[in-house]
Design an enzyme around this catalytic site. Structure first.
Site, PDB file in Angstrom:
ATOM      1  N   LYS A  90      -3.285   5.154  -3.352  1.00 44.49           N
ATOM      2  CA  LYS A  90      -4.124   5.420  -4.108  1.00 44.49           C
ATOM      3  C   LYS A  90      -5.521   5.842  -3.468  1.00 44.49           C
ATOM      4  CE  LYS A  90      -1.677   1.846  -6.602  1.00 44.49           C
ATOM      5  NZ  LYS A  90      -1.439   1.614  -7.639  1.00 44.49           N
ATOM      6  N   GLU A 112      -9.519  -3.133  -9.826  1.00 38.81           N
ATOM      7  CA  GLU A 112      -8.813  -4.245  -9.890  1.00 38.81           C
ATOM      8  C   GLU A 112      -7.759  -4.333  -9.336  1.00 38.81           C
ATOM      9  OE1 GLU A 112      -8.552  -2.190 -11.781  1.00 38.81           O
ATOM     10  OE2 GLU A 112      -6.229  -1.110 -11.062  1.00 38.81           O
ATOM     11  N   SER A 378       5.483   5.957  -1.654  1.00 42.89           N
ATOM     12  CA  SER A 378       4.157   5.803  -2.584  1.00 42.89           C
ATOM     13  C   SER A 378       2.849   4.940  -0.899  1.00 42.89           C
ATOM     14  CB  SER A 378       4.480   4.713  -3.618  1.00 42.89           C
ATOM     15  OG  SER A 378       4.653   3.637  -3.936  1.00 42.89           O
TER      16      SER A 378
HETATM   17  C1  LIG Z   1       2.061   1.369  -2.469  1.00 41.71           C
HETATM   18  C2  LIG Z   1       2.492   1.391  -3.538  1.00 41.71           C
HETATM   19  N1  LIG Z   1       3.175   2.143  -4.667  1.00 41.71           N
HETATM   20  C3  LIG Z   1       3.461   1.871  -5.828  1.00 41.71           C
HETATM   21  C4  LIG Z   1       2.323   0.843  -6.583  1.00 41.71           C
HETATM   22  C5  LIG Z   1       2.272   0.844  -7.797  1.00 41.71           C
HETATM   23  O1  LIG Z   1       1.392   1.338  -8.592  1.00 41.71           O
HETATM   24  P1  LIG Z   1       1.462   3.227 -10.144  1.00 41.71           P
HETATM   25  O2  LIG Z   1       2.635   2.531 -10.621  1.00 41.71           O
HETATM   26  O3  LIG Z   1       0.390   3.125 -10.446  1.00 41.71           O
HETATM   27  O4  LIG Z   1       2.028   3.906  -8.548  1.00 41.71           O
HETATM   28  C6  LIG Z   1       1.329   0.041  -5.964  1.00 41.71           C
HETATM   29  C7  LIG Z   1       0.459  -0.883  -7.179  1.00 41.71           C
HETATM   30  O5  LIG Z   1      -0.380  -1.517  -5.721  1.00 41.71           O
HETATM   31  C8  LIG Z   1       0.986   0.500  -4.727  1.00 41.71           C
HETATM   32  O6  LIG Z   1       0.801  -0.190  -4.028  1.00 41.71           O
END
Ligand SMILES: Cc1ncc(COP(=O)(O)O)c(C=O)c1O
Length: 394
Positions: A90, A112, A378
């Site tokens: 993020k 948000e 992620s």
């Molecule tokens: C670690 C992590 N991965 C994935 C996501 C999902 O978001 P996005 O689909 O935008 O990557 C989030 C959302 O808060 C997150 O904190």
């Protein structure tokens, strides 16, 4: 040749666009007219890339996960976004958008957040650049992501718990949009995913595209070729997935696999698998797949993961699914938890609950021994320890 990129009006096929109230018209138009110019300017690129390198710690490693590879009979590389400063992908987007807000002369930042990772990232960048920061977060998420709430407060952000709906990400987004409508002139709304009205989905995808830019270079070094056979990522709104696939969208040699949150199962009322269950509708300014009832009322999504329980989906991903460019798998709570333990015990990496969903897609795949798979982790799982330890796996 088919293209999966956005068109001039902000559409990916039939999905996307900007469906906004009159009061936001000026700020969305202002954003639309400035974002590409700023993002492509030399001074922005220099500041953005030096912060990504020296502050975030990029490039994030592309790690060959030997024991996981052995288990699934192919070569699995993990793209380690969990190692970024603040613990997730993020921050890439938050830095880019706050730099843009500064250049647009905005003084106040709102955001948000679901899992709290986008809120923490935005609060962090606001501390770094001396901006006021207000974060909206559903009360349910405030409780299940408590550590991130404390981090945001320590960073100087005001956190507003939201008590409408089922008090999760959708409700926090509604409240942030309401705030934006009341302060359109001085406030910049940092959206945390590839959702919302055009130009947000395209802007967030571009800011996250550093992920696939690095994958190309790193694969070349490891494998002597710059593309994998499979790219895999989880999707909430779609930003880590968009970053992972951005530079491969039109490269049909690369198969794209997306994992959405099945919750307790897509055949139960407790799911957040929007691509499986959604129909065309409008949510938060974008025409996309939306989980809705027969009367078009938005349904309350459910997932154990605070970052994936959104009843919409980025328009880019809705289009990739509609065009069959991407395979989308629904991964249930228990499959994700099992996969998180598997990665932890095989590789010593505790993934975020969101990332655990894409790991939970691995047992649903069948790979050839020569396949090269890049899977994006992620975020890291520190924020989810209580959920992991308290979950009763059947
Ligand atoms: C670690 C992590 N991965 C994935 C996501 C999902 O978001 P996005 O689909 O935008 O990557 C989030 C959302 O808060 C997150 O904190």
């Amino acid at each position: 040749m088919k293209t999966y990129q956005v068109d001039n009006e902000g559409f990916y096929g039939e999905f996307g666009g900007a469906y906004i109230p009159e009061i936001l018209h000026r700020c969305v138009t202002e954003l639309r007219e400035s974002y590409l110019q700023v993002l492509e300017s030399e001074s922005f690129r220099q500041e953005f890339s030096s912060l990504l390198r020296d502050y975030v710690g990029r490039p994030s490693p592309l790690y060959l996960s030997r024991r996981l590879s052995e288990k699934y009979g192919c070569k699995i590389y993990l793209k380690r976004e969990d190692l970024n400063h603040t613990g997730a992908h993020k921050i890439n987007n938050a830095i880019g958008q706050v730099l843009l807000a500064k250049r647009m002369g905005k003084k106040r930042i709102i955001a948000e957040t679901g899992a709290g990772q986008h809120g923490v990232a935005t609060a962090t960048v606001c501390a770094l650049l001396g901006m006021e920061c207000v974060v909206y977060m559903g009360k349910t998420d405030v409780e299940r992501q408590h550590v991130n709430v404390e981090r945001m407060k320590m960073l100087g952000a005001k956190v507003h718990p939201v008590t409408s709906g089922n008090m999760t990400l959708k409700d926090a987004t509604n409240e942030a949009i309401r705030d934006w409508c009341c302060h359109p002139a001085d406030t910049y709304y940092v959206i945390g995913s590839t959702v919302g009205p055009h130009p947000y989905p395209d802007m967030v995808a571009r800011l996250q595209s550093v992920i696939s830019e690095e994958i190309k270079k790193q694969l070349m070094e490891h494998e002597g070729r710059d593309y994998p056979d499979y790219l895999m990522a989880c999707v909430g709104g779609g930003s880590n997935a968009a970053g992972t696939i951005y530079h491969y969208l039109d490269d049909e040699r690369v198969k794209i696999v997306l994992a959405e949150a099945g919750g307790k199962g897509i055949d139960t009322p407790f799911s957040a698998a929007t691509i499986h269950l959604g129909r065309l509708g409008i949510i938060h300014g974008s025409k996309t797949l939306v989980m809705q009832d027969e009367d078009g009322q938005i349904m309350e999504p459910y997932s154990i993961s605070a970052g994936l329980d959104y009843p919409g989906i980025g328009p880019m991903h809705a289009n990739l699914a509609a065009q069959r460019r991407a395979t989308v798998l629904a991964v249930n709570d228990d499959e994700a938890i099992r996969a998180a333990y598997e990665l932890t015990r095989l590789e010593g990496i505790i993934p975020a609950l969101e990332s655990a969903h894409v790991l939970g897609a691995l047992p649903k795949m069948s790979f050839k021994p020569t396949d090269i798979v890049v899977l994006t982790v992620s975020g890291r799982g520190d924020k989810d320890l209580n959920t992991y330890l308290n979950y009763n796996l059947q």
